[in-house]
Scaffold this motif. Sequence first.
Motif, PDB file in Angstrom:
ATOM      1  N   ILE A  44      -2.079 -13.776  -3.954  1.00  0.00           N
ATOM      2  CA  ILE A  44      -2.059 -12.348  -4.239  1.00  0.00           C
ATOM      3  C   ILE A  44      -2.908 -12.076  -5.480  1.00  0.00           C
ATOM      4  O   ILE A  44      -2.686 -12.663  -6.542  1.00  0.00           O
ATOM      5  CB  ILE A  44      -0.626 -11.837  -4.474  1.00  0.00           C
ATOM      6  N   SER A 142      -3.335  -7.143  -0.160  1.00  0.00           N
ATOM      7  CA  SER A 142      -2.023  -6.894  -0.757  1.00  0.00           C
ATOM      8  C   SER A 142      -1.823  -5.437  -1.130  1.00  0.00           C
ATOM      9  O   SER A 142      -0.684  -4.958  -1.190  1.00  0.00           O
ATOM     10  CB  SER A 142      -1.822  -7.785  -1.990  1.00  0.00           C
ATOM     11  N   TRP A 147       5.854  -3.922   1.483  1.00  0.00           N
ATOM     12  CA  TRP A 147       6.666  -5.103   1.176  1.00  0.00           C
ATOM     13  C   TRP A 147       8.108  -4.973   1.663  1.00  0.00           C
ATOM     14  O   TRP A 147       8.919  -5.870   1.459  1.00  0.00           O
ATOM     15  CB  TRP A 147       6.634  -5.381  -0.322  1.00  0.00           C
TER      16      TRP A 147
END
Length: 350
Positions: A44, A142, A147
């Motif tokens: 990430i 990302s 998430w």
Amino acid sequence: MSINIISTGSYATDEILDNESLSKMVDTNDKWILERTGIKTRHIAKYNTTEELASKACERALKDVNIDKDEIGLLLFATISSDTKVPSSSYTTAGHLGIENAVCFDVNAACSGFIYSMTIAKSMMKDMNYKYALVVGSERLSKFIDWTDRSSCILFGDGAGCALLENSEYKNELLKGKNNSKVYEKQDEYLENEVSNNLIKLEIKDAILGGIYDKKKYLTVDSKDKVSDEVSPFIEMNGRQIYKFATDIGVKVIDKLLKKNNIKNEDIAMIVPHQANKRIIQTLAEKSNLGIEKWFINLDKYGNTSSASVPIALDEALKNTYLKESRGKYLLSLAFGGGLSYGGILFKIK
């Protein structure tokens, strides 16, 4: 006389998100992820832009060769996650690298972007007499990940990969018009030997590109809802339909490339596929009758990095495998993704 990959490079940050850490963020676990995807970790980029990832990958490719950066006439940048629309990521990266006179532009073909860009570069290098070209795939996916969605957040990561291409057909403009075959022979010899390193070269032999309109929106980013007119900033994917598409079109691309070039399965030393999902790769290996041992897989470390996936894998394959023993045989790479796009490219190992 050919267009060859003479060096590669890749880069991913040190910020690693493993399955155990993900299980603390969303309802999932290491076993569930591994069984369905084959992914253990993903990188990430918290503190790097997409263009910075690309620049670092390009720097690694350039440090392995002794060339004049002023002779890089083309820089193609495959991405869906550029940091600005204008200037394009290609020009920003060229600036970071100190490349001042190259033709630069971005290519958005999602996960197939690097294959598309390599094919474009080959044609342009021949038609416009470029000596060198940089082709890079870089993604910071990302920033598009929800998430809280366990079906998608487990899949994607950030990174960049790069290939440096050399045109063995390049002729110095100053030599054009001079009837001196010895000069040309000497220049050809120079072009064949000027890059001195231990890396093998890959000659681009053939490529197939294609696409199918994604009418039902199986894979989208920044998609606008027709009813509410709201835009979702996240990656949204119908995994089952993408699996069907990838395993169907991938086999067709392989079959067409081999038949078109009169190449048998045993002539293929390695396949470097888009690193989307281990189940997809296993199915492609089975359906194509190309044993899984020939398929280079590193998605366990990186996850799906879209257009960066193939060049990162290609860099690791060239530097960390037995390919030096396979000169004269072939390497095949293929990708599939949003659009729906797909492509395959055939290299001869030199």
